[in-house]
Write an enzyme that holds these catalytic residues in place. Sequence first.
Site, short mmCIF file in Angstrom:
data_model
loop_
_atom_site.label_atom_id
_atom_site.label_comp_id
_atom_site.label_asym_id
_atom_site.label_seq_id
_atom_site.Cartn_x
_atom_site.Cartn_y
_atom_site.Cartn_z
CG PHE A 34 -2.05 -1.00 1.10
CD1 PHE A 34 -3.29 -0.65 0.60
CD2 PHE A 34 -1.84 -2.31 1.49
CE1 PHE A 34 -4.31 -1.58 0.47
CE2 PHE A 34 -2.86 -3.25 1.38
CZ PHE A 34 -4.09 -2.88 0.87
CD GLN A 104 -1.17 -4.05 9.81
OE1 GLN A 104 -1.61 -2.92 9.70
NE2 GLN A 104 0.11 -4.31 9.91
CB ILE A 106 -7.98 -8.76 3.08
CG1 ILE A 106 -7.51 -8.05 1.80
CG2 ILE A 106 -8.17 -7.74 4.20
CD1 ILE A 106 -8.52 -7.04 1.24
CG HIS A 122 -7.16 -4.62 8.37
ND1 HIS A 122 -5.91 -4.18 7.99
CD2 HIS A 122 -7.46 -3.95 9.51
CE1 HIS A 122 -5.47 -3.28 8.86
NE2 HIS A 122 -6.39 -3.13 9.78
CB CYS A 130 -26.53 -11.26 1.23
SG CYS A 130 -27.96 -10.24 0.80
CB CYS A 151 -27.84 -12.00 -2.27
SG CYS A 151 -28.63 -13.35 -1.38
CB THR A 192 3.51 -3.98 8.91
OG1 THR A 192 2.66 -2.91 9.35
CG2 THR A 192 4.34 -4.49 10.09
#
Length: 244
Positions: A34, A104, A106, A122, A130, A151, A192
């Site tokens: 990031f 951290q 995903i 995270h 949904c 959905c 990190t």
Amino acid sequence: MDKIEQLTTWLQQSQRIVFFGGAGTSTESGIPDFRSAQGLYSENGKRGYSPEEMLSRSFFEKETELFFEFYRSKLIHPQAKPNPVHNVLALLEKQGKLLSIITQNIDGLHQMAGNQKVLELHGSIHRNYCTTCRHSYTLDDVLAQSGVPRCPIDQGVIRPDVVLYGESLNQDVLEKTVEVLSQADLLLIGGTSLTVYPAAGLVSYFRGQHTVLLNASPTGHDRHADLLITDPMGSVMEKVQQRL
């Protein structure tokens, strides 16, 4: 004793290792981080929006279609595979030495490598639900649709179970994180910048013997590290794995 040898020795001597990791853990799997010069946040957002804004709860609700366009193109990497960092941590868990991974990220690569003791601060792209009926969906379910995933039960929007800007971290995960950090005898911090709060502040709960920090660029926690390694994490862990 060189740094690789020192790290290996501490890993061999420790029985309650905790790994606290960020985006740099997965860069060698082809997932951009990031905050580096080449990271996601260095890019200009779409239509004048910053990446942070596009990953916020309010943007998800107001600009859902644009949110998913950005999310699909920048945060989902279905072809990514675990790298040596993930593999060493899986080995340590198999040896009974790893208390937990606190991530951290995903991307789910720790689980893909074989780790089960993973606390995801995270959330994860692999869990989706949904927003109307709360029915659960997999990443494959989301990828099977284009545009805004819906959905089939009630046509509600299927959203990823990830923490967006403007949302709070899961309280249960936070409590478990504090618990394992306070029990650890060795803390590995990897990939990190330790600038995202409240996640970055959690490492202060560590009370064990040694802190090892593996990160390419300086962090505010460098002065607290007993061992600081700035070489690429993948190559470091590849050498460590050969010695474990």
